[in-house]
Design an enzyme around this catalytic site. Structure first.
Site, PDB file in Angstrom:
ATOM      1  CB  ALA A  66     -39.524  54.895 -38.409  1.00  0.00           C
ATOM      2  N   GLY A 111     -42.694  53.727 -34.526  1.00  0.00           N
ATOM      3  CA  GLY A 111     -42.135  52.388 -34.731  1.00  0.00           C
ATOM      4  C   GLY A 111     -41.634  51.755 -33.444  1.00  0.00           C
ATOM      5  CD  GLU A 114     -45.963  50.977 -35.987  1.00  0.00           C
ATOM      6  OE1 GLU A 114     -45.022  51.738 -36.282  1.00  0.00           O
ATOM      7  OE2 GLU A 114     -46.791  50.567 -36.819  1.00  0.00           O
TER       8      GLU A 114
HETATM    9  N1  COA Z   1     -35.963  59.897 -35.922  1.00  0.00           N
HETATM   10  C1  COA Z   1     -34.758  60.492 -36.060  1.00  0.00           C
HETATM   11  N2  COA Z   1     -34.162  61.168 -35.076  1.00  0.00           N
HETATM   12  C2  COA Z   1     -34.798  61.256 -33.903  1.00  0.00           C
HETATM   13  C3  COA Z   1     -36.044  60.663 -33.682  1.00  0.00           C
HETATM   14  C4  COA Z   1     -36.634  59.944 -34.756  1.00  0.00           C
HETATM   15  N3  COA Z   1     -37.803  59.320 -34.631  1.00  0.00           N
HETATM   16  N4  COA Z   1     -36.431  60.939 -32.417  1.00  0.00           N
HETATM   17  C5  COA Z   1     -35.443  61.661 -31.870  1.00  0.00           C
HETATM   18  N5  COA Z   1     -34.460  61.861 -32.758  1.00  0.00           N
HETATM   19  C6  COA Z   1     -33.198  62.600 -32.581  1.00  0.00           C
HETATM   20  C7  COA Z   1     -33.410  64.100 -32.577  1.00  0.00           C
HETATM   21  O1  COA Z   1     -33.481  64.593 -33.907  1.00  0.00           O
HETATM   22  C8  COA Z   1     -32.183  64.554 -31.843  1.00  0.00           C
HETATM   23  O2  COA Z   1     -31.085  64.472 -32.725  1.00  0.00           O
HETATM   24  P1  COA Z   1     -30.004  65.690 -32.774  1.00  0.00           P
HETATM   25  O3  COA Z   1     -29.437  65.761 -31.378  1.00  0.00           O
HETATM   26  O4  COA Z   1     -29.016  65.229 -33.795  1.00  0.00           O
HETATM   27  O5  COA Z   1     -30.774  66.915 -33.139  1.00  0.00           O
HETATM   28  C9  COA Z   1     -31.989  63.463 -30.803  1.00  0.00           C
HETATM   29  O6  COA Z   1     -32.679  62.313 -31.291  1.00  0.00           O
HETATM   30  C10 COA Z   1     -32.567  63.799 -29.433  1.00  0.00           C
HETATM   31  O7  COA Z   1     -33.930  64.132 -29.607  1.00  0.00           O
HETATM   32  P2  COA Z   1     -34.602  65.516 -29.103  1.00  0.00           P
HETATM   33  O8  COA Z   1     -35.799  65.781 -29.952  1.00  0.00           O
HETATM   34  O9  COA Z   1     -33.548  66.586 -29.033  1.00  0.00           O
HETATM   35  O10 COA Z   1     -35.014  65.098 -27.622  1.00  0.00           O
HETATM   36  P3  COA Z   1     -36.186  65.752 -26.741  1.00  0.00           P
HETATM   37  O11 COA Z   1     -36.008  65.182 -25.375  1.00  0.00           O
HETATM   38  O12 COA Z   1     -36.226  67.228 -26.905  1.00  0.00           O
HETATM   39  O13 COA Z   1     -37.555  65.181 -27.368  1.00  0.00           O
HETATM   40  C11 COA Z   1     -38.992  63.459 -28.282  1.00  0.00           C
HETATM   41  C12 COA Z   1     -37.838  63.801 -27.313  1.00  0.00           C
HETATM   42  C13 COA Z   1     -39.161  61.948 -28.275  1.00  0.00           C
HETATM   43  C14 COA Z   1     -40.289  64.124 -27.773  1.00  0.00           C
HETATM   44  C15 COA Z   1     -38.640  63.972 -29.691  1.00  0.00           C
HETATM   45  O14 COA Z   1     -37.340  63.519 -30.019  1.00  0.00           O
HETATM   46  C16 COA Z   1     -39.577  63.496 -30.757  1.00  0.00           C
HETATM   47  O15 COA Z   1     -40.686  63.978 -30.878  1.00  0.00           O
HETATM   48  N6  COA Z   1     -39.135  62.522 -31.579  1.00  0.00           N
HETATM   49  C17 COA Z   1     -39.880  62.030 -32.702  1.00  0.00           C
HETATM   50  C18 COA Z   1     -40.976  61.086 -32.254  1.00  0.00           C
HETATM   51  C19 COA Z   1     -41.791  60.622 -33.430  1.00  0.00           C
HETATM   52  O16 COA Z   1     -42.478  61.358 -34.084  1.00  0.00           O
HETATM   53  N7  COA Z   1     -41.711  59.307 -33.697  1.00  0.00           N
HETATM   54  C20 COA Z   1     -42.429  58.684 -34.751  1.00  0.00           C
HETATM   55  C21 COA Z   1     -41.596  58.600 -35.972  1.00  0.00           C
HETATM   56  S1  COA Z   1     -42.482  57.789 -37.275  1.00  0.00           S
END
Ligand code: COA
Length: 260
Positions: A66, A111, A114
């Protein structure tokens, strides 16, 4: 219909639905969830579409969860409503009555995991990483994950994922039954397409009733579920597909199902 955050393309009876926010790793903001709802409602109503492959745009992610930016500011009332909305959309996918294959390339988190769980079958690329990291954000699954994950992989394995928030890689996802198969990254869509077409070669009513028997039956006591199965079995004996399928076998020719 055109969408802002989705691409929908139909090929020979299969809708390829791609969540298209690659710069945010296809994170599900409210607008995207509403578009997924609309797209699946349209697919349900379209007799020409017999199955769906659901995937995410770009190399890195199916869906990374999400949209945390939206979650960060939600009130308890917003949070409950968002959870119910998301659950309804994922229920619509599970209850579509047509097979839905999730093609999971890269991250399927929160999400996104899910969403994949609400699909009927999951094909993962070798670089897939799946998990429910909500607990790391001080929240929890809200789109059915606490229910679908243990039903799919068992309570112990589900609780390990749900409570640690750690990701599993594609091979571990395969080992625990979270995904059905793992394929090379560049073959993800082709393999998902091939798998759904194997299903779509069968009688459409058979697919619909089988999905209904499994989805409904798993929530019932066994004797009730078996009675429901017997009723559907009786009903399917009235279909043209049943007559055609059995006749074609006896005449040693491929069946031509009409879905009636
Ligand atoms: N919601 C909003 N934005 C998200 C997102 C999410 N769930 N997951 C990734 N993004 C965004 C990042 O903020 C980033 O945006 P920006 O470039 O404007 O800063 C972009 O997507 C790329 O993500 P980034 O974190 O830079 O990539 P990464 O390869 O370093 O890491 C993940 C990848 C998946 C490990 C990391 O993005 C992450 O932990 N995401 C959240 C996962 C999460 O907790 N999901 C459950 C949500 S309830």
């Amino acid at each position: 219909m055109s969408y802002q955050n989705l691409l929908v393309e139909s090929r020979d009876g299969v809708a390829f639905v791609t969540i298209n926010r690659p710069d945010k790793l296809n994170a599900l903001n409210d607008a995207t969830v509403a578009e997924i709802d609309a797209a699946f409602a349209a697919i349900a109503a379209d007799p020409a579409t017999r199955g769906v492959v659901l995937t995410g745009a770009g190399e890195k992610a199916f869906v990374a969860g999400a949209d945390i930016a939206e979650l960060a500011t939600q009130s308890p009332v917003d949070g409950k409503e968002r959870s119910i909305r998301g659950q309804r959309v994922l229920d619509r996918i599970e209850r579509l009555g047509k097979p839905v294959v999730a093609a999971v390339g890269g991250f399927a988190l929160g999400g996104g995991c899910e969403l994949a769980l609400a699909c009927h079958v999951r094909v993962a690329s070798e670089n897939a990483r799946m998990g429910t990291p909500e607990v790391k954000l001080g929240i929890m699954c809200g789109y059915g994950g606490t229910q679908r994950l243990p039903r799919l992989v068992g309570k112990g394995r589900a609780l390990e994922m749900l409570l640690t928030g750690e990701m599993v890689d594609a091979q571990e996802a395969l080992r625990i039954g979270l995904v059905n198969r793992v394929v090379p990254k560049d073959k993800l869509l082709a393999e998902s397409d091939a798998l759904i077409r194997k299903m779509l070669a069968n009688g459409p009513v058979s697919l619909r009733f089988t999905l209904e028997a499994v989805n409904d039956g798993l929530e019932m006591p066994l004797d009730e579920a078996q009675r429901a199965e017997a009723t559907l079995f009786g009903l399917i004996c009235s279909t043209g597909d049943m007559k055609e399928g059995t006749k074609a076998f006896l005449e040693k020719r491929p069946a031509k199902f009409q879905g009636k």
